[in-house]
Design an enzyme around this catalytic site. Structure first.
Site, PDB file in Angstrom:
ATOM      1  N   GLU A  29       0.850  -1.183   0.000  1.00 49.52           N
ATOM      2  CA  GLU A  29       0.000   0.000   0.000  1.00 49.52           C
ATOM      3  C   GLU A  29       0.895   1.245   0.000  1.00 49.52           C
ATOM      4  O   GLU A  29       2.024   1.212   0.511  1.00 49.52           O
ATOM      5  CB  GLU A  29      -0.874  -0.022   1.268  1.00 49.52           C
ATOM      6  N   ASN A  74      -6.682   1.425   2.736  1.00 45.32           N
ATOM      7  CA  ASN A  74      -7.416   2.674   2.967  1.00 45.32           C
ATOM      8  C   ASN A  74      -6.967   3.769   2.001  1.00 45.32           C
ATOM      9  O   ASN A  74      -7.755   4.628   1.603  1.00 45.32           O
ATOM     10  CB  ASN A  74      -7.203   3.145   4.405  1.00 45.32           C
ATOM     11  N   ASN A 174     -11.997  -0.920  -1.204  1.00 50.32           N
ATOM     12  CA  ASN A 174     -11.367  -1.465  -0.004  1.00 50.32           C
ATOM     13  C   ASN A 174     -12.205  -1.138   1.223  1.00 50.32           C
ATOM     14  O   ASN A 174     -12.565   0.025   1.433  1.00 50.32           O
ATOM     15  CB  ASN A 174      -9.968  -0.849   0.185  1.00 50.32           C
ATOM     16  N   GLU A 175     -12.519  -2.159   2.007  1.00 51.42           N
ATOM     17  CA  GLU A 175     -13.165  -1.980   3.329  1.00 51.42           C
ATOM     18  C   GLU A 175     -14.240  -0.890   3.305  1.00 51.42           C
ATOM     19  O   GLU A 175     -14.228   0.020   4.146  1.00 51.42           O
ATOM     20  CB  GLU A 175     -12.107  -1.680   4.408  1.00 51.42           C
ATOM     21  N   TYR A 246      -6.901  -9.076  11.371  1.00 50.11           N
ATOM     22  CA  TYR A 246      -5.614  -8.865  12.044  1.00 50.11           C
ATOM     23  C   TYR A 246      -5.768  -9.276  13.506  1.00 50.11           C
ATOM     24  O   TYR A 246      -6.813  -9.027  14.106  1.00 50.11           O
ATOM     25  CB  TYR A 246      -5.210  -7.390  11.997  1.00 50.11           C
ATOM     26  N   GLU A 294      -6.357  -9.392   3.162  1.00 48.27           N
ATOM     27  CA  GLU A 294      -5.556  -8.759   4.226  1.00 48.27           C
ATOM     28  C   GLU A 294      -5.611  -9.668   5.441  1.00 48.27           C
ATOM     29  O   GLU A 294      -6.693  -9.893   5.996  1.00 48.27           O
ATOM     30  CB  GLU A 294      -6.086  -7.365   4.598  1.00 48.27           C
ATOM     31  N   GLN A 351       1.406  -6.587   5.349  1.00 49.11           N
ATOM     32  CA  GLN A 351       1.741  -6.276   3.989  1.00 49.11           C
ATOM     33  C   GLN A 351       3.103  -6.907   3.682  1.00 49.11           C
ATOM     34  O   GLN A 351       3.528  -7.780   4.437  1.00 49.11           O
ATOM     35  CB  GLN A 351       1.737  -4.770   3.802  1.00 49.11           C
TER      36      GLN A 351
HETATM   37  O1  AHR Z   1      -3.103  -3.005   6.011  1.00 46.40           O
HETATM   38  C1  AHR Z   1      -3.325  -1.846   6.751  1.00 46.40           C
HETATM   39  C2  AHR Z   1      -4.762  -1.356   6.642  1.00 46.40           C
HETATM   40  O2  AHR Z   1      -5.609  -2.263   7.257  1.00 46.40           O
HETATM   41  C3  AHR Z   1      -5.327  -1.235   5.249  1.00 46.40           C
HETATM   42  O3  AHR Z   1      -5.025  -0.015   4.664  1.00 46.40           O
HETATM   43  C4  AHR Z   1      -6.795  -1.332   5.482  1.00 46.40           C
HETATM   44  O4  AHR Z   1      -7.466  -1.895   4.379  1.00 46.40           O
HETATM   45  C5  AHR Z   1      -6.925  -2.175   6.731  1.00 46.40           C
HETATM   46  O5  AHR Z   1      -7.751  -1.609   7.665  1.00 46.40           O
END
Ligand code: AHR
Length: 506
Positions: A29, A74, A174-175, A246, A294, A351
């Site tokens: 990103e 994001n 994205n999201e 995450y 992700e 990432q």
């Molecule tokens: O990977 C970091 C961030 O986590 C990304 O920009 C977003 O898509 C997610 O919230």
């Protein structure tokens, strides 16, 4: 108390699914030092003529990353892709609102495509469905993939790229369920714009594949209704639904942290159920596949990131320095992806460089492997073939949050071509070794151990740094012993194990 030992039976005919190599994808990103100071740093002693860091490229090649998602995250929801094309001296700097930085736009679409070729990886391009819509969605596909004879395709040619890029895989935003997202939408708002964008993108290039945004995590209040509504609108237009997750260990409760992959399993199961509900509702014959684009451990850098001053170019952001225990969690998460190989066809470790990443660099200096590099590399290199159903009996433990956690987390992969079976296994027990008995009954009586790789460290908080880059590193002195139609091993406490077995018929 039952005996503290685990058994695992695998059979070559009990196949979960053929592993799509793209589950070993990653993500870059425009965030922190992922691009600037990470993969791209003109003037660095290791940079090539394009400014691509070759020390970083060579680490990425060791990971054999099949696909990389780009440019966000994001970031993408406020990004104008046109800012990143054409002569670099004419490109504009912009305020980047997602991460409160300044984006100099010295690296963009064509640069990434060139970089990806050098990294021997495919591009997964995410379009902006935050501030952009249908028009830009069709334009970027035309710029990238149409041969010639139109404004956008000829613009690409004028930028020095005569041949179309043939980007096959595109994420529709994205999201978009997250209030933090620029241009956040309700499921219906997003579902409509995603469907209409998908429609025209495929009119421009019918060969592309598309990913619709699922929930940004399973803890979102709109999960899983978001998925049902979005798929209601997009089911016929897209091939994949995205998932993100995450995990962290803020409370320093390692037994719970190591058990989080069970939540990942549940998350995948719920998304499969929701997708199949819409399939049934639509009387569709098509199966929706999942793009877990992700996933990782992310928490070490949270406090530092809150203190950073805004509007810098490529400041250090999300620079988690990973520990031994993080590597175990990443190993468990990889196993979870493999256990759902029938439905999860793409996944991206988020990432790749500097930003919650397996590879770290110093701007102007070294590049090195974080602890999580190793399970990711092992799975990517040895985890190709068919994922086999793991029939496991393991002692279990409970934590205050998660119960019935097997000490053994494991899956096996059969690579028929190489005549090899690889078992990926984590011993979640922090105190004791775990004896493992592996039954290979269907593979004949000639199984032979190739090697037993182990990642372990007496200090679960051990980490690699620029000056001590091998504090946590795998060895292949694991103690597995093959006995013809099976194998035994003592999995050392808190360890990641890769047991490679030759199953060649004599
Ligand atoms: O990977 C970091 C961030 O986590 C990304 O920009 C977003 O898509 C997610 O919230």
């Amino acid at each position: 108390m039952s005996q503290h030992k685990a058994t695992m039976i695998i059979d070559k005919d009990f196949i979960i699914g053929a592993i799509d190599n793209r589950i070993y994808g990653s993500f870059i990103e425009h965030l922190g030092r992922a691009v600037y100071g990470g993969i791209y740093e003109p003037g660095h002693p290791e940079a090539d003529e394009k400014g691509f860091r070759q020390d970083v490229l060579s680490l990425i090649q060791q990971l054999q990353v099949p696909i990389v998602r780009y440019p966000g995250g994001n970031f993408v929801s406020g990004y104008d892709w046109k800012d990143g094309i054409g002569p670099k001296e004419l490109r504009k700097s912009r305020l980047e609102l997602a991460w409160k930085t300044i984006e100099p736009n010295q690296f963009g679409l064509n640069d990434f495509v060139e970089w990806a070729q050098k990294a021997q990886t495919d591009v997964m391009w995410a379009i902006n469905l935050g501030t952009h819509g249908v028009d830009e969605a069709r334009n970027i596909v035309e710029y990238s993939n149409h041969a010639s004879g139109t404004y956008w395709s000829d613009l690409r040619r004028s930028h020095g790229y005569e041949q179309p890029h043939q980007i096959k895989t595109w994420c529709l935003g994205n999201e978009m369920d997250g209030p933090w997202q620029i241009g956040h939408k309700t499921a219906t708002e997003y579902g409509r714009v995603a469907a209409e964008s998908a429609k025209v993108m495929k009119w421009v290039d019918p060969t592309i594949e598309l990913v619709a945004c699922g929930s940004s995590s399973r803890t979102m209040p709109t999960f899983p209704e978001w998925e049902a509504t979005v798929l209601d609108h997009t089911y016929d237009h897209v091939e994949y639904l995205s998932m993100h997750t995450y995990y962290g260990n803020k409370k320093n409760d390692t037994p719970t942290f190591l058990a989080r992959s069970l939540e990942m399993d549940d998350f995948i199961k719920t998304i499969i159920a929701t997708s199949d509900y819409i399939k049934a509702k639509k009387r569709s014959k098509k199966t929706m596949y999942l793009s877990f684009d992700e996933w990782n451990v992310w928490y070490h850098s949270n406090d530092a990131d809150k203190k950073r001053d805004p509007w810098q170019i490529a400041p250090p952001q999300l620079e988690d320095i990973y520990t031994m225990e993080d590597a175990l969690v990443v190993g468990c998460m990889l196993i979870s992806l493999l256990k759902h190989a029938d439905r999860v066809k793409m996944a991206c470790l988020a990432q790749l460089v500097n930003v919650i990443a397996p590879i770290m660099t110093e701007t102007g200096g070294k590049a090195w492997m974080q602890t999580i590099f190793f399970p990711y590399m092992h799975a990517s290199v040895y985890g190709r073939g068919n994922a086999l159903v793991p029939l496991i009996h393991s002692p279990k433990y409970d934590t205050s949050e998660i119960t019935d956690v097997p000490y053994l987390e494991a899956v096996a992969v059969h690579n028929e071509e190489a005549q090899e079976v690889t078992v990926f296994a984590v011993n979640r027990d922090l105190e004791h070794p775990l004896p493992l008995e592996l039954d290979l009954r269907s593979f004949g009586a000639n199984s032979r151990l190739i090697e037993h790789i182990v990642l372990e460290n007496p200090d679960l908080k051990a980490r690699n740094t620029a000056d001590d880059s091998t504090a946590v590193a795998p060895h292949n002195r694991g103690n597995a012993v093959a006995n013809g139609s099976g194998l035994t091993a003592q999995l050392t406490k808190a360890s990641w194990n890769v047991i490679r077995i030759s199953v060649q018929a004599k």
